[in-house]
Design an enzyme around this catalytic site. Sequence first.
Site, PDB file in Angstrom:
ATOM      1  N   GLU A 177     -10.837  -8.071  20.766  1.00 60.56           N
ATOM      2  CA  GLU A 177     -11.388  -7.378  21.931  1.00 60.56           C
ATOM      3  C   GLU A 177     -10.473  -7.478  23.153  1.00 60.56           C
ATOM      4  OE1 GLU A 177     -13.876  -5.442  21.936  1.00 60.56           O
ATOM      5  OE2 GLU A 177     -15.177  -6.007  20.266  1.00 60.56           O
TER       6      GLU A 177
ATOM      7  N   TYR B  90     -16.089 -11.721  28.330  1.00 57.77           N
ATOM      8  CA  TYR B  90     -15.676 -12.329  27.064  1.00 57.77           C
ATOM      9  C   TYR B  90     -14.194 -12.126  26.817  1.00 57.77           C
ATOM     10  CZ  TYR B  90     -15.209 -12.713  21.949  1.00 57.77           C
ATOM     11  OH  TYR B  90     -14.802 -13.038  20.678  1.00 57.77           O
TER      12      TYR B  90
ATOM     13  N   LYS C   6     -10.996 -14.892  27.038  1.00 61.53           N
ATOM     14  CA  LYS C   6     -10.174 -15.131  25.856  1.00 61.53           C
ATOM     15  C   LYS C   6      -8.692 -14.847  26.146  1.00 61.53           C
ATOM     16  CE  LYS C   6     -12.888 -16.356  22.369  1.00 61.53           C
ATOM     17  NZ  LYS C   6     -12.659 -17.560  21.536  1.00 61.53           N
TER      18      LYS C   6
ATOM     19  N   THR D  69      -9.530 -13.115  20.174  1.00 65.27           N
ATOM     20  CA  THR D  69     -10.300 -11.977  19.701  1.00 65.27           C
ATOM     21  C   THR D  69      -9.540 -10.671  19.838  1.00 65.27           C
ATOM     22  OG1 THR D  69     -12.290 -10.648  20.125  1.00 65.27           O
ATOM     23  CG2 THR D  69     -11.363 -11.817  21.987  1.00 65.27           C
TER      24      THR D  69
END
Length: 326
Positions: free
Chosen positions: A128, A138, A142, A126
């Site tokens: 992010e 999250y 990742k 991601t």
Amino acid sequence: MDTALVTGVGGQDGIYLAHSLLRDGKRVVGTVTPESAGSLRVATYLQGVEVVPLDVRDAPALRTLVEQVEPTEVYNLAAVSSVGRSWQQPELTIAVNQTAVEVLVDAVLATRDRTGRDVRFFQASTAEVSGTAAESPYARAKAAAEDVVRTAREQSGLHACYARLHIHESPVRTVAFVTRKITRGVAEIALGQSDRLVLGTLDVVRDWGFAGDYVEAIRLMTAADDPVDLPIGTGRPHSLLELVECAFAAAGLGRAGTYVEQDPSLVRPADTAVLVADPEPALRAIGWRAQMRLKELVGQMVAVDMARLRSGVAESVDYLFPRSAD
């Protein structure tokens, strides 16, 4: 026949990826979370896929599946895919987004070594990871999964890569995501079923693309002679307010105006104000550039939500590649 294993096949990306793989004549085996609410979606969109109910946190079952299937391609799309949810369920997020990746990569390596066959591995990461929400459970999970992929590539010679995917949408996105909440809400207003749309902040700027485009990037990365990790996005920034305005315009409602109400309780604990891809690395490495622009994407999503509400049919294969609203 080459076999592709797709975890999280019942999600938006899994659906588009499965269709792409099947068109190329590949056998597709896909996992879905047992007893999930998406059984109708699976039955509608995944004809021809060998669907296996499996919780990726079940390490023995995941290893056994890889051993039995002997895939030539593995696409790990299963994830807790919400920054907001990760704050609420950090342990679940780590178990799915990090620990399960470690188990899956180990199982792939064991199968490769046992069969002597080349296996290619793709990990959905991601954008992010590099944003100001990088400290969310999250993004941290990742990032740890990216390390697993790099280690398998550098130390074990696995053809493994990851893509830092920027936000991508489609008409089969679930209503748990803000974009579908917007297009569904706008469709309800247009049909007289609602009179307002309640959202959090409208100031965030993102790089919104079409899931079907991004799946083609995933396929190209996996097929490349040499594995390379890439950011995947359009490179075109848009605010959430722009997306909202596109949705109202697509529904024939003009400007959003007084339809939109902001609720501070919907703002995430941490969010990245601006997150936009550099599209050049993907263009150089795999010859890929996003095709669909925001107006067309949102128009398609609004058109499908209008069709859903008018017909009462929640899921249809006709929704995968619809025409935009007028």
